[in-house]
Design an enzyme around this catalytic site. Sequence first.
Site, PDB file in Angstrom:
ATOM      1  CG  HIS A 121     -17.590  68.717 -19.799  1.00  0.00           C
ATOM      2  ND1 HIS A 121     -17.027  67.721 -20.563  1.00  0.00           N
ATOM      3  CD2 HIS A 121     -18.799  68.991 -20.359  1.00  0.00           C
ATOM      4  CE1 HIS A 121     -17.863  67.404 -21.538  1.00  0.00           C
ATOM      5  NE2 HIS A 121     -18.940  68.160 -21.437  1.00  0.00           N
ATOM      6  CG  HIS A 122     -19.272  72.623 -16.029  1.00  0.00           C
ATOM      7  ND1 HIS A 122     -19.794  71.921 -14.966  1.00  0.00           N
ATOM      8  CD2 HIS A 122     -20.031  72.305 -17.113  1.00  0.00           C
ATOM      9  CE1 HIS A 122     -20.835  71.216 -15.368  1.00  0.00           C
ATOM     10  NE2 HIS A 122     -20.995  71.426 -16.660  1.00  0.00           N
ATOM     11  CG  PHE A 147     -30.721  66.151 -25.475  1.00  0.00           C
ATOM     12  CD1 PHE A 147     -31.743  65.515 -26.146  1.00  0.00           C
ATOM     13  CD2 PHE A 147     -30.357  65.688 -24.227  1.00  0.00           C
ATOM     14  CE1 PHE A 147     -32.407  64.441 -25.582  1.00  0.00           C
ATOM     15  CE2 PHE A 147     -31.009  64.618 -23.650  1.00  0.00           C
ATOM     16  CZ  PHE A 147     -32.043  63.985 -24.330  1.00  0.00           C
ATOM     17  CE  LYS A 157     -19.699  65.569 -18.207  1.00  0.00           C
ATOM     18  NZ  LYS A 157     -21.165  65.390 -18.050  1.00  0.00           N
ATOM     19  N   GLY A 170     -20.363  61.683 -20.902  1.00  0.00           N
ATOM     20  CA  GLY A 170     -21.174  60.769 -21.705  1.00  0.00           C
ATOM     21  C   GLY A 170     -20.937  60.952 -23.188  1.00  0.00           C
ATOM     22  CG  ASP A 210     -50.677  65.003  -9.718  1.00  0.00           C
ATOM     23  OD1 ASP A 210     -50.519  63.989 -10.425  1.00  0.00           O
ATOM     24  OD2 ASP A 210     -51.741  65.650  -9.671  1.00  0.00           O
TER      25      ASP A 210
END
Length: 234
Positions: free
Chosen positions: A131-132, A99, A135, A141, A38
């Site tokens: 990266h780890h 971000f 990923k 990205g 919901d």
Amino acid sequence: MKIALLGYGKMGKTIERIAIDRGHEIVLKISDNIAAYDLSLADVAIDFSIPTAALNNIITCCKNGLPVISGTTGWLKDYEKAVKVCEQEDSALLYASNFSIGVNLFFDLNQKLAKLMQPFKEYAVAIEEIHHTQKLDAPSGTAISLADQIVANSSLTGWKAEQAEKNEIPVYSKRIDEVPGTHTVSYASRVDTIEIKHTAHSREGFALGAVIAAEWIKDKKGVFTMKDVLSGLK
């Protein structure tokens, strides 16, 4: 603010902790079929799921009038579909390849450096991302965003993973245990090399930026980027 987390892996758990620290409530933790939940319980959704689930998650949120923040990468071939649904449903969407506030400042620096380097053809540009090992997508990205920015501000025609053509940017990917994310843009000539680099020390920067974006997008309509968020913070 009541938040639905779409994807409850390491990033989801970090976002949960930071959101609670900032006074928010996690009302949904969704790692399977989003249609079974919901969504009206939430004020905003934050999606850090997997590439195969991202588009459906975003479309479902938009059709339910739930603003959605997406940090999932590897699904961007369908980005325009998501934008179209968001606009049709008069909802809100903000996608970012990264971000982190620091990375978004790094993006600005990357664009400025690309413009400065444009006349100097003796410098060959390359991008490396680390990266780890968990990923799922490569290049990252963030690396793709960096490459696209350079192409937009130079005479180069595109980018390619590893083996690039003469007028393309090579993007190299490495996967190493427990590396949150390192991105390096280098311009190398016969006599010297210029580099800019961003190194993440933990997932907290990514998570904090996502929560800040969620705070910003609540009650808004439209398609946004982190530039909009950062402009609102200044």
